[in-house]
Design an enzyme around this catalytic site. Structure first.
Site, PDB file in Angstrom:
ATOM      1  N   GLY A 142       0.786 -33.550 -31.907  1.00 15.25           N
ATOM      2  CA  GLY A 142       1.475 -34.016 -30.712  1.00 15.25           C
ATOM      3  C   GLY A 142       0.516 -34.602 -29.692  1.00 15.25           C
ATOM      4  O   GLY A 142       0.805 -35.619 -29.050  1.00 15.25           O
ATOM      5  N   THR A 143      -0.624 -33.965 -29.539  1.00 18.79           N
ATOM      6  CA  THR A 143      -1.612 -34.436 -28.563  1.00 18.79           C
ATOM      7  C   THR A 143      -2.047 -35.863 -28.876  1.00 18.79           C
ATOM      8  O   THR A 143      -2.094 -36.719 -27.981  1.00 18.79           O
ATOM      9  CB  THR A 143      -2.824 -33.481 -28.545  1.00 18.79           C
ATOM     10  OG1 THR A 143      -2.376 -32.191 -28.125  1.00 18.79           O
ATOM     11  CG2 THR A 143      -3.911 -33.976 -27.599  1.00 18.79           C
TER      12      THR A 143
ATOM     13  N   ASN B  11       7.518 -26.827 -22.208  1.00 19.53           N
ATOM     14  CA  ASN B  11       7.125 -25.823 -23.198  1.00 19.53           C
ATOM     15  C   ASN B  11       7.076 -24.415 -22.629  1.00 19.53           C
ATOM     16  O   ASN B  11       7.261 -23.442 -23.344  1.00 19.53           O
ATOM     17  CB  ASN B  11       5.757 -26.178 -23.805  1.00 19.53           C
ATOM     18  CG  ASN B  11       4.709 -26.500 -22.756  1.00 19.53           C
ATOM     19  OD1 ASN B  11       4.976 -27.219 -21.801  1.00 19.53           O
ATOM     20  ND2 ASN B  11       3.507 -25.973 -22.923  1.00 19.53           N
TER      21      ASN B  11
ATOM     22  N   GLN C  62       8.930 -29.961 -27.981  1.00 15.04           N
ATOM     23  CA  GLN C  62       9.670 -28.695 -28.027  1.00 15.04           C
ATOM     24  C   GLN C  62      11.132 -28.842 -28.456  1.00 15.04           C
ATOM     25  O   GLN C  62      11.845 -27.836 -28.501  1.00 15.04           O
ATOM     26  CB  GLN C  62       9.612 -28.013 -26.648  1.00 15.04           C
ATOM     27  CG  GLN C  62       8.233 -27.519 -26.249  1.00 15.04           C
ATOM     28  CD  GLN C  62       7.690 -26.392 -27.140  1.00 15.04           C
ATOM     29  OE1 GLN C  62       8.450 -25.746 -27.871  1.00 15.04           O
ATOM     30  NE2 GLN C  62       6.388 -26.177 -27.097  1.00 15.04           N
TER      31      GLN C  62
ATOM     32  N   SER D 186       5.561 -32.835 -32.817  1.00 13.41           N
ATOM     33  CA  SER D 186       4.516 -32.096 -33.527  1.00 13.41           C
ATOM     34  C   SER D 186       5.188 -31.233 -34.585  1.00 13.41           C
ATOM     35  O   SER D 186       6.060 -30.432 -34.272  1.00 13.41           O
ATOM     36  CB  SER D 186       3.750 -31.220 -32.545  1.00 13.41           C
ATOM     37  OG  SER D 186       2.846 -30.397 -33.240  1.00 13.41           O
TER      38      SER D 186
ATOM     39  N   CYS E 118      -2.362 -23.565 -25.685  1.00 16.20           N
ATOM     40  CA  CYS E 118      -3.433 -24.544 -25.557  1.00 16.20           C
ATOM     41  C   CYS E 118      -4.318 -24.269 -24.346  1.00 16.20           C
ATOM     42  O   CYS E 118      -5.403 -24.816 -24.231  1.00 16.20           O
ATOM     43  CB  CYS E 118      -2.853 -25.948 -25.462  1.00 16.20           C
ATOM     44  SG  CYS E 118      -1.862 -26.343 -26.898  1.00 16.20           S
TER      45      CYS E 118
END
Lengths: 398, 398
Positions: free
Chosen positions: A76-77, A155, A183, A203, A329
């Protein structure tokens, strides 16, 4: 290891999810005999390439996109970084990014890096319920705004933003719009056509597929500048040998996510609501963070006054219960959650807040166990707290 | 599918490799019950975090680095992009990159993107044997050269560059040095201390680990600007949830690569040399591309005159043999190999060139089968060729 001996009570599905057995089964051939490079010209490679193609179709169905609009990334990042980067590079005259103060660090830290590189970023505040003032957002779109990036669901709190409305505003202003939808799969129905977004990030490990694989939806005819640059993979939009096994797993997980959408919005939501109600009934001085209605069906974020979340989590952990105080994270950071602080919580209340996120494998028995353990733990810690609560009635969330 | 019925003769180990059964075995727990997020604070997450830590140590041993110098990325391409990007961002006054004309597309295409962004790039030519003129390289290092990036071993020809010497030159000039070492693990002994490099890139799927995981070695005290930016993972140097299963697989593969170094340099090298000698003995008008001595033990790149590699590969494929005409990352491109063209081959000869890359699972029986099929295929195609060869003796490679 204790985790192998003790039963696990997993209430951290927003951090990551169990890989579904069906997903592992789909992946295994590509971790053994089907190891061909999907970009190779021979049949053995084409077989792998075909598996990637079929997975792309399945993931496209999940979000109602054309498979050609689906770009596989590593997480996702990377997807989020890529969307914002592309908008800036393809529109060199526009050097402003508009986002919110409650985004995931993939957006916030990338934007902070951009600021150091001479770009301008506006981080919109949020309201006390975690919601966004859409009119304020509209006012902050400038002629030089290259992209607006707003997450679909937060999130930490699960609060859902009005993405469709924001996308419409961006469209009317001629500004690109990206949403971090990490999410949402399996919890909200995702239809990129209805949403009207230009970019959307996912993700796989949030939907019972493995870690290390993500997706960026890029609306057709949107100019795109690759971020990871190399070979001609992904229609020339992302270099690097295709992660065949994980892509195949992602495809299978996308099918499962569509099938579990109903379960998540009935069984899981009911379980979450029962859990919350019981917590508010059994424990004094606690309050829900974030809007109760416009919220993911699986997430509950609760502030427990007079305790430190870290201590609660440590005792929950001893009881085999996994929950968290914010994004995995940013674990280890001493700062209180930037999301809760942006919502106006005092640092003390933010530091006493815990996220419980349920999922398809969560059972009522597990919720019962949590409801048995949590009140004891909170009571124990409060008894030791220097800022002990006054004797009071149970506080119901607003 | 035919690949499941027909025996596979895999001579394309430089494109990708079979995941070792030991590697899959090490990964499986992290694709099932051990699904915790390595960044989570509870025991269940810490167990995954500990597995990542142990894998990092194993990979560090493979390259003789400190584990803190090892950054896990999603692929070799990301590693290469990241190293070059970091050198430019951390040294804003230096806007020149020095590399070669025969690098992998991860370097070349990224550098071409940098050129569009206003940076200057020098692509050094190579000699006819694929080697590099180190003095020419030295002369091209400028005061504003942010980084020199030269691959250790060429993916198409297997030609090995004098990285230690180049690193010493860069050190004496105060210029950062990165090497793309993707093709070397298990084939060359990797010792980052001896090499004296600042950055080194690897890709796990070239050493019998899965696709979708790579490594960037960053020498201690080297300034580093993250490329994929988000959470605090990887000591704050790469955002994105750690790809636990693949990292664990990479760790196991690193152990196996160290163990197979000897096999690669004895059994595989002997097999490759026997294969080459037999090809030159059986087939006229063919010649080795690249220096015979300074070369990976597993790679053979041969130009067959009067045929198109694509046709040869198609007939080899029919016989179940996998080989390639260049990087899998550029499959589908109509241009002849940029590596072979840079070595001065005519476009026709470059288009008639085939890479055979052996590996730990290659057997003598498979080589025998290739040696039985290849001469027939070349003869058949030459018989149909409009530019048929004159009757001539077998040509031995220079």
């Amino acid at each position: 290891m204790s985790t192998e001996q003790q039963k696990l009570y997993y209430f951290d599905n927003n951090a990551t999810t169990r890989v579904a057995p069906e997903v592992v089964e789909a992946m295994l051939p590509f971790l053994s005999e089907q190891y061909g490079n999907p970009s190779s010209a021979y049949q053995f490679g084409k077989f792998a390439g075909e598996a990637v193609r079929m997975a792309r179709e399945k993931v496209a169905v999940l979000i109602n996109a054309d498979p050609r609009e689906v770009l596989f990334t590593s997480c996702g990042t990377e997807s989020i970084n890529s969307a914002i980067h592309s908008a800036l590079v393809t529109q060199p005259g526009k050097r402003h990014v508009l986002t919110t103060a409650v985004e995931h660090s993939a957006t916030i830290k990338f934007c902070e890096f951009l600021e150091k590189r001479g770009y301008e970023v506006t981080f919109l505040p949020v309201e006390s319920d975690g919601g966004i003032d859409v009119h304020l957002l509209e006012k902050n779109i400038r002629p030089d705004t290259a992209i607006v990036s707003v997450m679909w669901a937060n999130n930490e709190t699960g609060v859902v933003f009005p993405i469709e409305e924001i996308a419409a505003i961006c469209r009317s202003k001629g500004t690109l719009f990206h949403t971090d939808a990490v999410q949402t799969p399996g919890k909200l129905k995702i239809d990129v056509q209805d949403l009207g977004v230009d970019f959307l990030s996912l993700s796989a490990h949030k939907l019972h597929a493995p870690k290390g694989i993500g997706l960026l939806y890029i609306k057709r005819r949107t100019k795109y500048q690759p971020y990871v640059i190399g070979g001609g993979q992904e229609q020339g939009r992302r270099g690097g040998t295709e992660n065949t096994a994980s892509i195949v797993g992602f495809g299978r997980a996308a099918e499962l996510a569509m099938a579990s959408l109903n379960d998540e919005n009935t069984r899981v939501r009911t379980m979450r609501d029962r859990m919350e109600k019981a917590i508010f009934g059994k424990i004094t001085d606690c309050v829900r963070n974030g809007d109760a209605m416009s919220r993911l069906p699986n997430t509950s974020n609760i502030a427990f006054d007079f305790v430190e979340a870290e201590s609660v989590l440590a005792l929950l952990d001893q009881a085999g219960i996994c929950a968290s105080s914010g994004s995995a994270c940013t674990t280890g950071s001493l700062d209180p959650s930037h999301v809760l602080v942006a919502m106006g919580l005092t640092p003390a209340r933010a530091r006493g807040s815990i996220r419980f996120s349920l999922g398809k494998y969560t059972t009522d028995a597990e919720v019962d166990y949590l409801l048995e353990q949590l009140p004891q733990i909170i009571a124990k810690l409060r008894a030791m707290s220097p800022s002990k609560p006054q004797p009071a009635k149970a506080t119901q969330a607003a």
